[in-house]
Design a protein around this motif. Structure first.
Motif, PDB file in Angstrom:
ATOM      1  N   TYR A 103      -0.113 -15.585  -5.923  1.00 31.01           N
ATOM      2  CA  TYR A 103      -0.161 -15.688  -7.388  1.00 31.01           C
ATOM      3  C   TYR A 103       1.156 -15.353  -8.090  1.00 31.01           C
ATOM      4  O   TYR A 103       1.232 -15.500  -9.311  1.00 31.01           O
ATOM      5  N   GLY A 104       2.151 -14.830  -7.350  1.00 31.25           N
ATOM      6  CA  GLY A 104       3.360 -14.352  -8.012  1.00 31.25           C
ATOM      7  C   GLY A 104       3.054 -13.166  -8.906  1.00 31.25           C
ATOM      8  O   GLY A 104       3.621 -13.015  -9.985  1.00 31.25           O
ATOM      9  N   TRP A 105       2.183 -12.280  -8.434  1.00 36.13           N
ATOM     10  CA  TRP A 105       1.619 -11.211  -9.248  1.00 36.13           C
ATOM     11  C   TRP A 105       1.587  -9.902  -8.465  1.00 36.13           C
ATOM     12  O   TRP A 105       1.178  -9.875  -7.301  1.00 36.13           O
ATOM     13  N   ASP A 106       2.006  -8.834  -9.107  1.00 37.59           N
ATOM     14  CA  ASP A 106       1.902  -7.496  -8.528  1.00 37.59           C
ATOM     15  C   ASP A 106       0.533  -6.932  -8.895  1.00 37.59           C
ATOM     16  O   ASP A 106       0.326  -6.438 -10.000  1.00 37.59           O
ATOM     17  N   VAL A 107      -0.401  -7.022  -7.975  1.00 38.39           N
ATOM     18  CA  VAL A 107      -1.788  -6.607  -8.217  1.00 38.39           C
ATOM     19  C   VAL A 107      -1.900  -5.105  -8.507  1.00 38.39           C
ATOM     20  O   VAL A 107      -2.872  -4.659  -9.103  1.00 38.39           O
TER      21      VAL A 107
END
Length: 134
Positions: A103-107
């Motif tokens: 996702y290109g996301w830092d969860v």
């Protein structure tokens, strides 16, 4: 509980790797369902979902850990029933990396000031695939 990942066919494993959204169903304290779409990673025979620690889904899981998950395509259902555990810290590095790659996301990053992140780790008890209980 058994590890069911080896029973999943290649088409299901591909969907679990590539699809972006899954519907998560938790149980409210009054017994009614709470259903919400979430981003996920399926890795090491587990569903991983990031959430704010004060979200409805997390509050529900604290009281009742049984959940259901359903991929969005109703023509070829992939539904899992399982138990969710809350991971409050020490998030596995490979899961953080998987969310970043997908996702290109830092969860793990808080979504607003003062909030804390948790990971939901769901162990599957039963798969419902193409209408057949597994």
């Amino acid at each position: 509980m058994s590890d069911l990942v080896n029973e999943l066919g290649p088409a299901v494993r591909l969907r679990l790797a590539e699809e972006k959204n899954v519907w998560l169903c938790t149980v409210r304290p009054d017994g009614s369902a709470h259903v919400t779409p979430v981003w996920f990673v399926y890795q090491s025979s587990r569903w991983w979902i990031g959430s704010d620690h004060s979200s409805v889904k997390v509050r529900n899981i604290r009281k009742e850990p049984r959940v259901s998950l359903a991929l969005e395509d109703g023509r070829f259902p992939v539904v899992a029933e399982g138990e969710a555990a809350l991971i409050r810290d020490g998030f596995p590095r490979q899961i953080l990396t998987a969310f970043e790659q997908k996702y290109g996301w830092d969860v793990s990053a808080p979504t607003r000031s003062g909030s804390k992140r948790v990971l939901l780790k769901v162990h599957v008890r039963r798969w419902l695939l193409a209408g057949a209980a597994q």
